[in-house]
Write a protein that holds these residues in place. Sequence first.
Motif, short mmCIF file in Angstrom:
data_model
loop_
_atom_site.label_atom_id
_atom_site.label_comp_id
_atom_site.label_asym_id
_atom_site.label_seq_id
_atom_site.Cartn_x
_atom_site.Cartn_y
_atom_site.Cartn_z
N UNK A 209 0.83 -1.21 0.00
CA UNK A 209 0.00 0.00 0.00
C UNK A 209 0.86 1.26 0.00
N UNK A 210 1.96 1.23 0.79
CA UNK A 210 2.87 2.38 0.81
C UNK A 210 3.47 2.61 -0.58
N UNK A 211 3.88 1.50 -1.23
CA UNK A 211 4.43 1.63 -2.59
C UNK A 211 3.40 2.19 -3.55
N UNK A 212 2.16 1.70 -3.45
CA UNK A 212 1.11 2.17 -4.36
C UNK A 212 0.78 3.64 -4.12
N UNK A 213 0.77 4.03 -2.83
CA UNK A 213 0.52 5.45 -2.53
C UNK A 213 1.64 6.31 -3.07
N UNK A 214 2.89 5.87 -2.84
CA UNK A 214 4.03 6.63 -3.35
C UNK A 214 4.02 6.71 -4.86
N UNK A 215 3.66 5.58 -5.51
CA UNK A 215 3.60 5.58 -6.97
C UNK A 215 2.48 6.48 -7.47
N UNK A 216 1.33 6.42 -6.81
CA UNK A 216 0.21 7.29 -7.22
C UNK A 216 0.56 8.76 -7.04
N UNK A 217 1.23 9.07 -5.93
CA UNK A 217 1.65 10.45 -5.69
C UNK A 217 2.64 10.91 -6.75
N UNK A 218 3.60 10.04 -7.08
CA UNK A 218 4.57 10.39 -8.12
C UNK A 218 3.89 10.62 -9.47
N UNK A 219 2.90 9.79 -9.79
CA UNK A 219 2.16 9.97 -11.04
C UNK A 219 1.37 11.28 -11.02
N UNK A 220 0.74 11.54 -9.85
CA UNK A 220 -0.03 12.78 -9.73
C UNK A 220 0.88 13.99 -9.84
N UNK A 221 2.06 13.91 -9.20
CA UNK A 221 3.01 15.02 -9.30
C UNK A 221 3.46 15.22 -10.74
N UNK A 222 3.69 14.11 -11.44
CA UNK A 222 4.10 14.22 -12.84
C UNK A 222 2.98 14.82 -13.69
N UNK A 223 1.74 14.40 -13.41
CA UNK A 223 0.61 14.98 -14.14
C UNK A 223 0.52 16.48 -13.90
N UNK A 224 0.69 16.88 -12.63
CA UNK A 224 0.63 18.30 -12.33
C UNK A 224 1.78 19.05 -12.99
N UNK A 225 2.95 18.44 -12.97
CA UNK A 225 4.10 19.07 -13.59
C UNK A 225 3.91 19.17 -15.10
N UNK A 226 3.33 18.11 -15.68
CA UNK A 226 3.03 18.14 -17.12
C UNK A 226 2.01 19.23 -17.44
N UNK A 227 0.96 19.30 -16.59
CA UNK A 227 -0.06 20.33 -16.79
C UNK A 227 0.54 21.73 -16.65
N UNK A 228 1.42 21.87 -15.66
CA UNK A 228 2.07 23.16 -15.46
C UNK A 228 2.95 23.52 -16.66
N UNK A 229 3.64 22.51 -17.18
CA UNK A 229 4.49 22.75 -18.35
C UNK A 229 3.64 23.18 -19.55
N UNK A 230 2.51 22.49 -19.76
CA UNK A 230 1.63 22.86 -20.87
C UNK A 230 1.06 24.27 -20.67
N UNK A 231 0.70 24.58 -19.42
CA UNK A 231 0.21 25.94 -19.13
C UNK A 231 1.30 26.97 -19.42
N UNK A 232 2.52 26.65 -19.02
CA UNK A 232 3.62 27.58 -19.26
C UNK A 232 3.86 27.75 -20.76
#
Length: 433
Positions: A209-232
């Motif tokens: 569960x810890x691994x899945x949470x960490x992986x989900x957080x990393x994916x979410x962070x990447x999605x946000x970073x991708x969205x931020x990059x597209x916005x920029x």
Amino acid sequence: EDAPRAAARGAYAPKVYGGGLEIVSARGPGRVAKGEVMVRFDEKDATRHLHDAERSLRVATLKLTRLEKDVRQRAESRETKLLQLEERARRADHALQRFLEESKPLRIAQAEHNLEGTENRLQDQREELEQLEKMYKQDDLTEETEEIVLRRTRRNLKRSERSLGFARKRHKTFLEITLPYEEHDLRMRARERRAEHGAYRALVEIDTEVDQIGLAKAKQDLERQTERFEDLRRDVDALRLAAPADGLAVPGRFAAGKWLDVEGTLGQLEKGNKVKARQVLYTIVQPGNVRVRASVGEKSILKVEAGQEAEVIPGVLPDATLSATIESVLPAAEKGRYRVLVDLKETDAHLMPGQTAKVKVAWYSKDDALSVPAAAVRTKDGASRVWVKPAEGDAEPRDVKLGEKGDGRYEITEGLEAGDAVLVKAPTEKKEK
């Protein structure tokens, strides 16, 4: 005052970019087409931010790939160890079961059989000694030989008796200590193996569960970073500010029926000047596509309501009368005035937001009304009067009863008749005396 029905605002509104906005070039006021570049900003700083964001996004993508691989490997390792512990627990349970069902009964039977054999051999030796003693009394053997055989037999019997005692003690130890201890050890081992397997399974669930949470957080962070990059990236593209609609572009903004800071904004649009993000640089309007914003005092507000017919006389077209309808009446007053929006049924291309207009609303109609100019009436202490001029002589005051007032005139309901000559302007008290 005329207000635009729909105005498009030209402003640089970034989502993430927060750097400076230095004007490289800007067009002047006038007609624009949708998509036409109105302002160009310096892009160097924003482009550098974009490149930095692109590199950071690449690093984040690689980190996520590595994290996904690590999570898979840890999951496989945990699964392998879990299977190993499960097998160890299964073998321990099987060893205990086999001990209880097979080994223990068999060993007990074997121990009893061996003890019984020892007892039987001892009994045989006793019987054999008895027979020898009887036999030696009857035979002709020498006493010396006889003594040797009997002494040896007695010695062996004594040793066998002692051996039987040892065997019985060992048998008792085997039944009371050895077997119970072995059974206890097997039970404890099976219990430990099951506990070890269960504890590790619980850890596996937590770690997974810890691994899945960490992986989900990393994916979410990447999605946000991708969205931020597209916005920029869109923010960088928007540094070439384009007209959002066709129409007439006017520097500044329009609010509450007024153009605000037109000259100041026009001065800011010079090359090298800096402006703020979200600052309205242009307002694009459609000439003629306006409605009227009027205000009504408290004495008349109850007579105005949505849906009433109205007439609008624009200040720039004083000879034109445009038909209109009351669109809405704001029920809240500001400084004793109520805002009324008037919808034009017909318009003119010369009409622009910010121009003035006069609005007439007919809330009272009487075909045979008798009326006089408002200046001809003087009201004091609740009494109203006009000055009537007879055919001969001076004008004389006459009390009248007033009706509705509109368009600079009072309706007279009592006190005058058609044809009476009335002074257009009531005399002052000094002149009256």
